[in-house]
Write a protein that holds these residues in place. Structure first.
Motif, PDB file in Angstrom:
ATOM      1  N   GLY A  21       0.785  -1.227   0.000  1.00 30.00           N
ATOM      2  CA  GLY A  21       0.000   0.000   0.000  1.00 30.00           C
ATOM      3  C   GLY A  21       0.813   1.270   0.000  1.00 30.00           C
ATOM      4  O   GLY A  21       0.266   2.362  -0.182  1.00 30.00           O
ATOM      5  N   ASN A  22       2.125   1.175   0.211  1.00 24.84           N
ATOM      6  CA  ASN A  22       2.984   2.345   0.195  1.00 24.84           C
ATOM      7  C   ASN A  22       3.573   2.525  -1.207  1.00 24.84           C
ATOM      8  O   ASN A  22       3.993   1.568  -1.841  1.00 24.84           O
ATOM      9  N   GLU A  23       3.606   3.774  -1.670  1.00 26.12           N
ATOM     10  CA  GLU A  23       4.054   4.049  -3.035  1.00 26.12           C
ATOM     11  C   GLU A  23       5.158   5.102  -3.034  1.00 26.12           C
ATOM     12  O   GLU A  23       5.071   6.105  -2.332  1.00 26.12           O
ATOM     13  N   THR A  24       6.198   4.851  -3.819  1.00 24.76           N
ATOM     14  CA  THR A  24       7.292   5.800  -3.990  1.00 24.76           C
ATOM     15  C   THR A  24       7.502   6.029  -5.483  1.00 24.76           C
ATOM     16  O   THR A  24       7.590   5.072  -6.255  1.00 24.76           O
ATOM     17  N   ILE A  66      16.308  15.165 -10.099  1.00 21.92           N
ATOM     18  CA  ILE A  66      15.539  14.092  -9.490  1.00 21.92           C
ATOM     19  C   ILE A  66      14.423  14.663  -8.622  1.00 21.92           C
ATOM     20  O   ILE A  66      14.642  15.574  -7.821  1.00 21.92           O
ATOM     21  N   THR A  67      13.212  14.129  -8.781  1.00 20.96           N
ATOM     22  CA  THR A  67      12.086  14.447  -7.912  1.00 20.96           C
ATOM     23  C   THR A  67      11.554  13.141  -7.331  1.00 20.96           C
ATOM     24  O   THR A  67      11.212  12.222  -8.073  1.00 20.96           O
ATOM     25  N   THR A  68      11.520  13.055  -6.000  1.00 22.43           N
ATOM     26  CA  THR A  68      11.025  11.864  -5.315  1.00 22.43           C
ATOM     27  C   THR A  68       9.766  12.218  -4.545  1.00 22.43           C
ATOM     28  O   THR A  68       9.730  13.221  -3.824  1.00 22.43           O
ATOM     29  N   ARG A  69       8.722  11.392  -4.701  1.00 25.18           N
ATOM     30  CA  ARG A  69       7.470  11.592  -3.979  1.00 25.18           C
ATOM     31  C   ARG A  69       7.153  10.330  -3.176  1.00 25.18           C
ATOM     32  O   ARG A  69       7.068   9.240  -3.735  1.00 25.18           O
ATOM     33  N   SER A  70       6.991  10.495  -1.867  1.00 23.09           N
ATOM     34  CA  SER A  70       6.677   9.377  -0.998  1.00 23.09           C
ATOM     35  C   SER A  70       6.058   9.893   0.289  1.00 23.09           C
ATOM     36  O   SER A  70       6.507  10.916   0.830  1.00 23.09           O
ATOM     37  N   SER A  71       5.038   9.221   0.770  1.00 21.69           N
ATOM     38  CA  SER A  71       4.380   9.574   2.038  1.00 21.69           C
ATOM     39  C   SER A  71       3.877  11.017   2.043  1.00 21.69           C
ATOM     40  O   SER A  71       3.891  11.677   3.086  1.00 21.69           O
ATOM     41  N   GLY A  72       3.481  11.544   0.887  1.00 23.66           N
ATOM     42  CA  GLY A  72       3.002  12.909   0.814  1.00 23.66           C
ATOM     43  C   GLY A  72       4.102  13.950   0.794  1.00 23.66           C
ATOM     44  O   GLY A  72       3.828  15.151   0.722  1.00 23.66           O
ATOM     45  N   GLU A  73       5.366  13.509   0.841  1.00 25.53           N
ATOM     46  CA  GLU A  73       6.510  14.416   0.814  1.00 25.53           C
ATOM     47  C   GLU A  73       7.116  14.433  -0.590  1.00 25.53           C
ATOM     48  O   GLU A  73       7.155  13.410  -1.275  1.00 25.53           O
ATOM     49  N   THR A  74       7.604  15.595  -1.007  1.00 23.46           N
ATOM     50  CA  THR A  74       8.295  15.739  -2.291  1.00 23.46           C
ATOM     51  C   THR A  74       9.701  16.254  -2.035  1.00 23.46           C
ATOM     52  O   THR A  74       9.883  17.235  -1.301  1.00 23.46           O
ATOM     53  N   ARG A  75      10.680  15.585  -2.631  1.00 23.18           N
ATOM     54  CA  ARG A  75      12.071  15.964  -2.455  1.00 23.18           C
ATOM     55  C   ARG A  75      12.706  16.143  -3.824  1.00 23.18           C
ATOM     56  O   ARG A  75      12.547  15.287  -4.699  1.00 23.18           O
ATOM     57  N   GLN A  76      13.422  17.242  -4.025  1.00 24.04           N
ATOM     58  CA  GLN A  76      14.094  17.511  -5.303  1.00 24.04           C
ATOM     59  C   GLN A  76      15.594  17.667  -5.079  1.00 24.04           C
ATOM     60  O   GLN A  76      16.026  18.255  -4.084  1.00 24.04           O
ATOM     61  N   VAL A 103       3.351  -5.394   6.668  1.00 26.50           N
ATOM     62  CA  VAL A 103       3.704  -4.074   6.139  1.00 26.50           C
ATOM     63  C   VAL A 103       4.725  -4.186   5.022  1.00 26.50           C
ATOM     64  O   VAL A 103       4.654  -3.494   4.023  1.00 26.50           O
ATOM     65  N   GLY A 104       5.701  -5.070   5.175  1.00 34.45           N
ATOM     66  CA  GLY A 104       6.738  -5.186   4.155  1.00 34.45           C
ATOM     67  C   GLY A 104       7.888  -4.262   4.453  1.00 34.45           C
ATOM     68  O   GLY A 104       8.844  -4.627   5.111  1.00 34.45           O
ATOM     69  N   TYR A 105       7.785  -3.017   4.000  1.00 32.94           N
ATOM     70  CA  TYR A 105       8.831  -2.031   4.292  1.00 32.94           C
ATOM     71  C   TYR A 105       8.216  -0.646   4.182  1.00 32.94           C
ATOM     72  O   TYR A 105       7.743  -0.261   3.121  1.00 32.94           O
ATOM     73  N   ALA A 106       8.210   0.080   5.291  1.00 28.50           N
ATOM     74  CA  ALA A 106       7.651   1.431   5.309  1.00 28.50           C
ATOM     75  C   ALA A 106       8.736   2.422   5.676  1.00 28.50           C
ATOM     76  O   ALA A 106       9.713   2.078   6.350  1.00 28.50           O
ATOM     77  N   SER A 107       8.576   3.659   5.228  1.00 25.85           N
ATOM     78  CA  SER A 107       9.514   4.709   5.607  1.00 25.85           C
ATOM     79  C   SER A 107       9.197   5.178   7.017  1.00 25.85           C
ATOM     80  O   SER A 107       8.142   4.879   7.588  1.00 25.85           O
ATOM     81  N   ALA A 108      10.104   5.965   7.606  1.00 24.85           N
ATOM     82  CA  ALA A 108       9.900   6.463   8.964  1.00 24.85           C
ATOM     83  C   ALA A 108       8.632   7.307   9.066  1.00 24.85           C
ATOM     84  O   ALA A 108       7.877   7.202  10.043  1.00 24.85           O
ATOM     85  N   LEU A 109       8.372   8.134   8.064  1.00 23.70           N
ATOM     86  CA  LEU A 109       7.194   8.992   8.107  1.00 23.70           C
ATOM     87  C   LEU A 109       5.912   8.169   8.027  1.00 23.70           C
ATOM     88  O   LEU A 109       4.918   8.464   8.702  1.00 23.70           O
ATOM     89  N   GLU A 110       5.924   7.117   7.222  1.00 19.82           N
ATOM     90  CA  GLU A 110       4.766   6.236   7.145  1.00 19.82           C
ATOM     91  C   GLU A 110       4.514   5.552   8.487  1.00 19.82           C
ATOM     92  O   GLU A 110       3.371   5.386   8.908  1.00 19.82           O
ATOM     93  N   VAL A 111       5.599   5.164   9.164  1.00 19.95           N
ATOM     94  CA  VAL A 111       5.448   4.517  10.463  1.00 19.95           C
ATOM     95  C   VAL A 111       4.932   5.509  11.503  1.00 19.95           C
ATOM     96  O   VAL A 111       4.100   5.173  12.344  1.00 19.95           O
ATOM     97  N   ALA A 112       5.415   6.749  11.431  1.00 18.11           N
ATOM     98  CA  ALA A 112       4.951   7.765  12.372  1.00 18.11           C
ATOM     99  C   ALA A 112       3.452   7.985  12.228  1.00 18.11           C
ATOM    100  O   ALA A 112       2.745   8.217  13.223  1.00 18.11           O
ATOM    101  N   ARG A 113       2.962   7.894  11.003  1.00 17.57           N
ATOM    102  CA  ARG A 113       1.536   8.124  10.750  1.00 17.57           C
ATOM    103  C   ARG A 113       0.694   6.887  11.008  1.00 17.57           C
ATOM    104  O   ARG A 113      -0.481   6.984  11.354  1.00 17.57           O
ATOM    105  N   LYS A 114       1.288   5.717  10.816  1.00 24.19           N
ATOM    106  CA  LYS A 114       0.584   4.460  11.033  1.00 24.19           C
ATOM    107  C   LYS A 114       1.532   3.512  11.739  1.00 24.19           C
ATOM    108  O   LYS A 114       2.274   2.769  11.096  1.00 24.19           O
ATOM    109  N   PRO A 115       1.559   3.515  13.064  1.00 23.37           N
ATOM    110  CA  PRO A 115       2.563   2.764  13.823  1.00 23.37           C
ATOM    111  C   PRO A 115       2.312   1.260  13.861  1.00 23.37           C
ATOM    112  O   PRO A 115       1.749   0.718  14.814  1.00 23.37           O
ATOM    113  N   GLU A 116       2.750   0.586  12.812  1.00 24.46           N
ATOM    114  CA  GLU A 116       2.686  -0.861  12.760  1.00 24.46           C
ATOM    115  C   GLU A 116       3.824  -1.372  11.897  1.00 24.46           C
ATOM    116  O   GLU A 116       4.401  -0.628  11.107  1.00 24.46           O
ATOM    117  N   GLY A 117       4.168  -2.645  12.071  1.00 21.45           N
ATOM    118  CA  GLY A 117       5.221  -3.236  11.271  1.00 21.45           C
ATOM    119  C   GLY A 117       6.108  -4.158  12.075  1.00 21.45           C
ATOM    120  O   GLY A 117       5.829  -4.496  13.228  1.00 21.45           O
TER     121      GLY A 117
END
Length: 483
Positions: free
Chosen positions: A98-101, A114-124, A366-380
């Protein structure tokens, strides 16, 4: 406690398909994906000519079983190049539980924007383009120029959009042989490829016809064989059979290990099941490594002792796509975790305890979530604990990293006395790298590090490649400290 097979590891080999050139490229190819003979997914490779540009799209969908849980993962990479193979742009879209990067890259003046989008965050950011690095069409043309004469050997620098890394690929053509395929027997040319990933080269073998169309590809994964077979759409997308990959990653201990032993120092003698394979384990402030009589002797002390390990650099303090340490949610969580603690070691101890309780749902799904995803949904499982600990440390200005390895368990998944795939965090405190394990009851000498990284799944490859291919011959309790 254990981690899922990282999606980029599978892609590294599966997306090597375009390295083999088609004299008359097929526009669309489908493959069924088998692990140890059982179907686990599908792979599609599509090539389109759009005016003066060539667009290659490769899509992978897998379902992995681990200890009774099912983890779905998928990835799609699209590369745009000129007709003569010059890279122009690329996109990588990865999906896991369910997590998308999404990673977009566009080449300009010898570098990639490079533009990276993950967990609602955008990094350039802007990264230098590796000199001579090729995308699929350029790799295809390199193979076409080399030809299929037995004994032909050629090299290409392959850029992997999913990891933003380039790896040299050495291809060697062998004499043709008969190969059994779903559609019947064919006479094909084997092409062996060695992909020079740092610390852990991957070897694949593909079988192609006289027009250099791929019909079969194999690679070793955790001591078993991953196989791709060309077939039609119905065959590739047929129901999966499933196979438990986790059981293959457990490493039996030669004897039970006592709690008091693990609280001190341990010495382990490891060896590769394949005598020709080389084990490359990292040295840390807790782990010393030496070679003896074809084996690797690893000495681990629960308390770190500073020695020759490199001190942290700027990257160990900085946020990245998996450790979003500057995100407001992460900063607030870090401050909440440490309270009034000021010393870095005490802060990390409080973070370790906080994360252990904060991730309320201990789940393998969960598989593999980023830190921000875990902060928002604490499971794994252990990976979610590790990335969150590392990110919270960085949010407070403490250098951290994520370790991939094995941890001792008296019993796990019906097995007694085994070392289980595991991940934990390290922080640079008191002048040394010290481990913090929020998924277990802290770090002890039952942790064997296989690789050290920045939280990105791609960095786990060197450790993951060892799983299922090493054996523990001896486990000794020792009194002397690591020097």
């Amino acid at each position: 406690m254990h981690f899922v097979i990282r999606r980029n590891v599978w892609l590294a080999g599966l997306l090597a398909l375009p390295l083999l050139a088609h004299a008359t490229p097929l526009e669309d190819q489908w493959f069924t994906v088998l692990l140890d003979g059982r179907k686990i997914g599908a792979f599609e490779s599509k090539r389109e000519v759009k005016g003066s540009q060539v667009v290659t799209t490769q899509a992978l969908e897998l379902v992995l079983d681990r200890a009774g849980s099912h983890v779905a993962l998928g990835s799609t990479e699209t590369s745009t190049e000129t007709a003569d193979g010059q890279p122009l742009a690329f996109r990588s879209l990865s999906r896991l539980s369910g997590n998308e990067t999404i990673v977009d890259g566009r080449l300009r003046n010898g570098a990639a924007d490079i533009t990276t989008r993950s967990s609602g965050e955008t990094r350039q950011r802007r990264l230098p383009w590796p000199n001579g690095a090729l995308l699929p069409e350029g790799q295809r043309l390199a193979g076409l120029r080399a030809g299929l004469a037995p004994g032909t050997k050629y090299r290409a620098l392959s850029f992997q959009p999913s990891s933003l890394d380039a790896a040299e690929v050495v291809s060697v053509v062998a004499a043709p042989e008969e190969v059994d395929l779903p559609g019947g027997r064919m006479r094909l040319y084997p092409v062996e490829q060695t992909i020079a990933f740092p610390g852990a080269p991957m070897k694949t073998r593909a079988w192609v016809d006289a027009d250099q169309t791929i019909h079969k590809l194999t690679m070793p994964i955790m001591g078993v064989e991953l196989t791709l077979l060309a077939c039609d759409h119905a065959c590739a997308t047929a129901p999966n059979q499933g196979t438990d990959v986790f059981e293959r990653t457990l490493m039996p201990s030669p004897r039970p290990l006592r709690i008091e032993e693990l609280a001190g120092a341990m010495r382990y003698t490891l060896a590769a099941r394949d005598r020709d394979a080389k084990l490359a384990l990292p040295e840390t402030d807790e782990q010393r490594v030496e070679r003896r009589d074809g084996a690797v002797v690893v000495t681990i002390r629960r308390t770190a002792a500073a020695h020759a390990e490199a001190k942290p650099d700027a990257n160990d303090y900085a946020p990245n796509d998996w450790l979003q340490s500057k995100a407001p949610e992460i900063v607030r969580l870090a401050q909440r975790a440490v309270g009034d603690a000021r010393a870095p070691r005490e802060r990390m101890q409080r973070i370790e305890a906080f994360v252990r309780g904060f991730i309320r749902t201990k789940s393998l799904d969960v598989g593999y979530a980023s830190a921000l995803e875990v902060a928002r949904k604490p499971e794994g499982d252990c990976t979610e604990h590790a990335v969150l600990v590392a990110a919270l440390g960085r949010a407070l200005g403490i250098a951290t990293r994520v370790v991939d390895g094995l941890a001792y368990a008296p019993g796990f998944a019906g097995k007694d006395q085994v070392f289980v795939p595991h991940a934990w965090a390290q922080a640079f405190v008191d002048g040394r790298w010290q481990s913090f394990d929020a998924a277990l009851h802290g770090f002890d000498a039952g942790h064997i590090a296989l690789s050290v990284g920045d939280g990105d799944p791609w960095r786990f490859y060197s450790g993951l490649d060892l799983l299922g291919r090493i054996e523990l011959r001896k486990a000794e309790s020792i009194a002397e400290p690591i020097q």
